[in-house]
Design a protein around this motif. Structure first.
Motif, PDB file in Angstrom:
ATOM      1  N   VAL A   1       0.834  -1.199   0.000  1.00 22.65           N
ATOM      2  CA  VAL A   1       0.000   0.000   0.000  1.00 22.65           C
ATOM      3  C   VAL A   1       0.870   1.249   0.000  1.00 22.65           C
ATOM      4  CG1 VAL A   1      -1.799   1.272   1.223  1.00 22.65           C
ATOM      5  CG2 VAL A   1      -1.820  -1.232   1.240  1.00 22.65           C
ATOM      6  N   GLY A   2       0.667   2.107  -1.004  1.00 24.93           N
ATOM      7  CA  GLY A   2       1.384   3.370  -1.037  1.00 24.93           C
ATOM      8  C   GLY A   2       0.672   4.460  -0.266  1.00 24.93           C
ATOM      9  N   ALA A   3      -0.636   4.519  -0.432  1.00 29.50           N
ATOM     10  CA  ALA A   3      -1.435   5.535   0.251  1.00 29.50           C
ATOM     11  C   ALA A   3      -2.863   5.019   0.377  1.00 29.50           C
ATOM     12  CB  ALA A   3      -1.409   6.849  -0.528  1.00 29.50           C
TER      13      ALA A   3
ATOM     14  N   GLN B   1      -8.812  -1.155   8.858  1.00 27.48           N
ATOM     15  CA  GLN B   1      -9.727  -0.433   7.990  1.00 27.48           C
ATOM     16  C   GLN B   1      -8.990   0.111   6.755  1.00 27.48           C
ATOM     17  OE1 GLN B   1     -11.630   2.169  11.203  1.00 27.48           O
ATOM     18  NE2 GLN B   1     -13.419   1.459  10.042  1.00 27.48           N
ATOM     19  N   GLY B   2      -9.691   0.931   5.993  1.00 29.01           N
ATOM     20  CA  GLY B   2      -9.083   1.581   4.840  1.00 29.01           C
ATOM     21  C   GLY B   2      -9.520   0.983   3.525  1.00 29.01           C
ATOM     22  N   ALA B   3     -10.366   1.710   2.793  1.00 28.40           N
ATOM     23  CA  ALA B   3     -10.906   1.204   1.533  1.00 28.40           C
ATOM     24  C   ALA B   3     -10.406   1.970   0.310  1.00 28.40           C
ATOM     25  CB  ALA B   3     -12.429   1.234   1.568  1.00 28.40           C
ATOM     26  N   ASP B   4      -9.833   3.153   0.507  1.00 30.07           N
ATOM     27  CA  ASP B   4      -9.287   3.957  -0.604  1.00 30.07           C
ATOM     28  C   ASP B   4      -7.821   3.594  -0.775  1.00 30.07           C
ATOM     29  OD1 ASP B   4     -11.092   5.862  -1.900  1.00 30.07           O
ATOM     30  OD2 ASP B   4     -11.401   6.664   0.106  1.00 30.07           O
ATOM     31  N   ILE B   5      -7.511   2.683  -1.659  1.00 32.14           N
ATOM     32  CA  ILE B   5      -6.166   2.097  -1.677  1.00 32.14           C
ATOM     33  C   ILE B   5      -5.515   2.229  -3.046  1.00 32.14           C
ATOM     34  CG2 ILE B   5      -4.813   0.010  -1.271  1.00 32.14           C
ATOM     35  CD1 ILE B   5      -7.263  -1.026   0.358  1.00 32.14           C
ATOM     36  N   CYS B   6      -4.300   2.769  -3.039  1.00 31.68           N
ATOM     37  CA  CYS B   6      -3.419   2.728  -4.201  1.00 31.68           C
ATOM     38  C   CYS B   6      -2.129   2.038  -3.781  1.00 31.68           C
ATOM     39  CB  CYS B   6      -3.102   4.126  -4.711  1.00 31.68           C
ATOM     40  SG  CYS B   6      -1.909   4.148  -6.081  1.00 31.68           S
ATOM     41  N   GLY B   7      -1.666   1.119  -4.603  1.00 34.04           N
ATOM     42  CA  GLY B   7      -0.434   0.429  -4.256  1.00 34.04           C
ATOM     43  C   GLY B   7       0.124  -0.357  -5.424  1.00 34.04           C
ATOM     44  N   GLU B   8       1.009  -1.282  -5.119  1.00 42.22           N
ATOM     45  CA  GLU B   8       1.694  -2.086  -6.126  1.00 42.22           C
ATOM     46  C   GLU B   8       1.556  -3.557  -5.780  1.00 42.22           C
ATOM     47  OE1 GLU B   8       6.265  -3.016  -7.674  1.00 42.22           O
ATOM     48  OE2 GLU B   8       5.871  -1.293  -6.375  1.00 42.22           O
TER      49      GLU B   8
ATOM     50  N   SER C   1       0.564  10.838  -8.241  1.00 43.32           N
ATOM     51  CA  SER C   1       1.208  10.185  -7.103  1.00 43.32           C
ATOM     52  C   SER C   1       0.256   9.179  -6.458  1.00 43.32           C
ATOM     53  CB  SER C   1       1.614  11.227  -6.059  1.00 43.32           C
ATOM     54  OG  SER C   1       0.465  11.804  -5.453  1.00 43.32           O
ATOM     55  N   ASP C   2       0.813   8.315  -5.599  1.00 38.75           N
ATOM     56  CA  ASP C   2      -0.025   7.367  -4.869  1.00 38.75           C
ATOM     57  C   ASP C   2      -1.066   8.095  -4.023  1.00 38.75           C
ATOM     58  OD1 ASP C   2       1.372   5.284  -5.961  1.00 38.75           O
ATOM     59  OD2 ASP C   2       2.459   4.746  -4.129  1.00 38.75           O
ATOM     60  N   VAL C   3      -0.652   9.187  -3.388  1.00 39.66           N
ATOM     61  CA  VAL C   3      -1.583   9.961  -2.565  1.00 39.66           C
ATOM     62  C   VAL C   3      -2.729  10.481  -3.419  1.00 39.66           C
ATOM     63  CG1 VAL C   3      -1.841  12.138  -1.283  1.00 39.66           C
ATOM     64  CG2 VAL C   3       0.051  10.583  -0.747  1.00 39.66           C
ATOM     65  N   GLU C   4      -2.411  11.012  -4.580  1.00 35.52           N
ATOM     66  CA  GLU C   4      -3.456  11.540  -5.462  1.00 35.52           C
ATOM     67  C   GLU C   4      -4.382  10.423  -5.947  1.00 35.52           C
ATOM     68  OE1 GLU C   4      -1.382  15.422  -7.520  1.00 35.52           O
ATOM     69  OE2 GLU C   4      -0.675  13.428  -8.125  1.00 35.52           O
ATOM     70  N   LEU C   5      -3.806   9.298  -6.330  1.00 37.42           N
ATOM     71  CA  LEU C   5      -4.626   8.187  -6.816  1.00 37.42           C
ATOM     72  C   LEU C   5      -5.484   7.592  -5.708  1.00 37.42           C
ATOM     73  CD1 LEU C   5      -2.128   6.397  -9.225  1.00 37.42           C
ATOM     74  CD2 LEU C   5      -4.231   7.597  -9.849  1.00 37.42           C
ATOM     75  N   ALA C   6      -4.993   7.620  -4.470  1.00 34.65           N
ATOM     76  CA  ALA C   6      -5.773   7.081  -3.351  1.00 34.65           C
ATOM     77  C   ALA C   6      -6.987   7.932  -3.029  1.00 34.65           C
ATOM     78  CB  ALA C   6      -4.888   6.933  -2.111  1.00 34.65           C
ATOM     79  N   SER C   7      -7.084   9.112  -3.622  1.00 34.94           N
ATOM     80  CA  SER C   7      -8.265   9.951  -3.393  1.00 34.94           C
ATOM     81  C   SER C   7      -9.442   9.501  -4.254  1.00 34.94           C
ATOM     82  CB  SER C   7      -7.936  11.418  -3.698  1.00 34.94           C
ATOM     83  OG  SER C   7      -7.750  11.632  -5.091  1.00 34.94           O
TER      84      SER C   7
ATOM     85  N   LYS D   1     -10.371  15.087  -0.385  1.00 31.26           N
ATOM     86  CA  LYS D   1     -10.038  13.939   0.438  1.00 31.26           C
ATOM     87  C   LYS D   1      -8.904  14.214   1.412  1.00 31.26           C
ATOM     88  CE  LYS D   1     -11.180  10.130  -0.118  1.00 31.26           C
ATOM     89  NZ  LYS D   1     -12.231   9.231   0.423  1.00 31.26           N
ATOM     90  N   VAL D   2      -8.963  13.500   2.543  1.00 38.01           N
ATOM     91  CA  VAL D   2      -7.858  13.416   3.488  1.00 38.01           C
ATOM     92  C   VAL D   2      -7.208  12.044   3.271  1.00 38.01           C
ATOM     93  CG1 VAL D   2      -7.203  13.352   5.917  1.00 38.01           C
ATOM     94  CG2 VAL D   2      -9.004  14.922   5.153  1.00 38.01           C
ATOM     95  N   VAL D   3      -5.897  12.050   3.035  1.00 43.20           N
ATOM     96  CA  VAL D   3      -5.205  10.820   2.618  1.00 43.20           C
ATOM     97  C   VAL D   3      -4.048  10.518   3.563  1.00 43.20           C
ATOM     98  CG1 VAL D   3      -3.987   9.659   0.721  1.00 43.20           C
ATOM     99  CG2 VAL D   3      -5.855  11.227   0.213  1.00 43.20           C
ATOM    100  N   LEU D   4      -3.838   9.235   3.828  1.00 44.03           N
ATOM    101  CA  LEU D   4      -2.718   8.776   4.649  1.00 44.03           C
ATOM    102  C   LEU D   4      -1.605   8.219   3.770  1.00 44.03           C
ATOM    103  CD1 LEU D   4      -4.781   6.830   7.347  1.00 44.03           C
ATOM    104  CD2 LEU D   4      -3.790   9.106   7.597  1.00 44.03           C
ATOM    105  N   LYS D   5      -0.366   8.662   3.997  1.00 46.07           N
ATOM    106  CA  LYS D   5       0.788   8.025   3.374  1.00 46.07           C
ATOM    107  C   LYS D   5       1.096   6.770   4.169  1.00 46.07           C
ATOM    108  CE  LYS D   5       3.082  12.183   1.580  1.00 46.07           C
ATOM    109  NZ  LYS D   5       4.323  12.997   1.641  1.00 46.07           N
ATOM    110  N   VAL D   6       1.222   5.654   3.468  1.00 43.37           N
ATOM    111  CA  VAL D   6       1.439   4.372   4.157  1.00 43.37           C
ATOM    112  C   VAL D   6       2.869   3.893   3.961  1.00 43.37           C
ATOM    113  CG1 VAL D   6       0.659   1.994   4.399  1.00 43.37           C
ATOM    114  CG2 VAL D   6      -1.008   3.823   3.926  1.00 43.37           C
ATOM    115  N   CYS D   7       3.257   3.569   2.738  1.00 45.21           N
ATOM    116  CA  CYS D   7       4.625   3.148   2.434  1.00 45.21           C
ATOM    117  C   CYS D   7       5.356   4.228   1.682  1.00 45.21           C
ATOM    118  CB  CYS D   7       4.626   1.860   1.613  1.00 45.21           C
ATOM    119  SG  CYS D   7       4.045   0.408   2.518  1.00 45.21           S
ATOM    120  N   HIS D   8       6.630   4.355   1.900  1.00 39.26           N
ATOM    121  CA  HIS D   8       7.446   5.366   1.231  1.00 39.26           C
ATOM    122  C   HIS D   8       8.543   4.677   0.437  1.00 39.26           C
ATOM    123  CE1 HIS D   8       5.633   8.526   3.747  1.00 39.26           C
ATOM    124  NE2 HIS D   8       5.688   7.627   4.706  1.00 39.26           N
TER     125      HIS D   8
END
Length: 354
Positions: free
Chosen positions: A45-47, A85-92, A156-162, A346-353
């Motif tokens: 998970v990126g964001a 939790q967490g349903a708005d997910i962008c990752g690899e 970015s991952d943050v933008e896509l997670a929105s 949206k309010v977004v969380l950075k998860v992995c860097h």
């Protein structure tokens, strides 16, 4: 299974340990890392974005019972704790199950939040990732491969997670009501995640958009495509001609609800996917049947919705609206900011860097 290194089987993440306030959000570094089943993929998970469902599930808002929270999830079933939790997910995708092509490893993906499959089984009723099963508020999550959609974007991952939850919910509302080019649509709660998504997606369809919001957020909505602004404190009858709107997208509910039906024309369509202004409303059945209105309650996504959303992203038809970004460890603060509703987008969380 093709997989990443197994030298460390733990991950950083946030456990929801029960129903309640922010004190039930527990940041941990020893959460077991999930392993994908035969039809699953493992996503780094990126964001991950925050949405109403996260907060509502934590507070047991979905429960219609006597406070025991036995029906406090999206599907009306108890939540099993601890839950990620967490349903708005962008990752690899970093690992795949035995029945998934290795070629998918390395794909940048968005996860469809509305699940029809889990642990290799088709579900009798849809689940919501992060409620009925673990989601994206951790370094890794597993999900059925069919629910991961490759996305080709410079965002970015943050933008896509929105995008996933808000925009798929908005696209589903517009799909169900069959909003067409040239039609007039009124959107309540237009400054929120789903509302601002609906504004953009309705404009992409060529509709005339009337956005209900506060004076402080009016300019931001005009910037993303709203044609008209109605302030929350105004009576709709004073600013919107009666019977002049083909579609109402309602994300609020509450006392003003009967006014929404008054502005709809003959064979108007009303769709709802939120009730933050109040879940109990008063319906005059004469308005319903004399206008031949159609009502749509929208939760489970139509099959074409998420692929259409990815197409809109890749073609640049919509843009991300990220209000604020927080580290995963600051989830309690992030949810507090989210609940204050002082933001657009949206309010977004950075998860992995990286």
């Amino acid at each position: 299974m093709s997989s990443i290194s197994t030298s460390n089987d733990s991950m950083h993440g946030v456990y929801l340990t029960g129903h309640g306030g922010p004190e039930v959000l527990e940041v941990r570094d020893d959460i077991p890392r999930p392993a994908p089943g035969p039809r699953d993929v493992l996503v780094r998970v990126g964001a991950a974005g925050i949405n109403n469902t996260d907060v509502n599930t934590r507070l047991a808002w979905y429960s219609k019972g006597d406070g025991e929270a036995e029906d406090a999830s999206w599907s009306g079933q108890p939540i099993h704790f601890p839950r990620i939790q967490g349903a708005d997910i962008c990752g690899e995708i970093v690992a795949v199950g035995a029945n998934v092509s290795n070629a998918r490893i390395g794909e940048r993906v968005l996860i469809e939040p509305c699940l029809q499959e889990h642990d290799g089984q088709n579900l009798a009723s849809a689940w919501y990732i992060g409620a009925e099963c673990d989601g994206g508020f951790a370094e890794y999550t597993k999900v059925a491969a069919r629910h991961t959609h490759a996305v080709d974007s410079t965002l970015s991952d943050v933008e896509l997670a929105s995008f996933p939850c808000s925009y798929s919910t908005a696209e589903n509302l517009l799909t169900r009501t069959q909003l067409a080019k040239g039609e007039r649509v009124l959107i309540t709660g237009a400054s929120g995640g789903v509302g601002s998504a609906a504004v953009q997606l309705a404009k992409a369809r060529g509709a005339h958009v009337i956005a209900v919001t506060s004076a402080a957020k009016a300019d931001a909505l005009l910037d993303i495509g709203a044609d008209e602004i109605v302030l929350r404190e105004q009576r709709l009858a004073d600013v919107v001609e009666g019977n002049s709107v083909e579609v109402v997208i309602d994300l609020v509910g509450g006392p003003q609800w009967p006014e929404l039906l008054d502005i709809l024309g003959h064979k108007g369509r009303y769709a709802v996917a939120g009730a933050i202004g109040g879940e109990m409303v008063e319906l005059d059945l004469r308005t319903l049947y004399l206008k031949d209105l159609s009502f749509f309650g929208c939760t489970v996504l139509e099959p074409e919705v998420f692929p259409n959303l990815v197409r809109h992203i890749e073609q640049g038809n919509i843009k991300p609206l990220v209000a604020e970004t927080f580290a995963l460890a600051d989830i309690a603060t992030a949810q507090e900011v989210f609940q204050q509703k002082g933001h657009v987008g949206k309010v977004v969380l950075k998860v992995c860097h990286d």
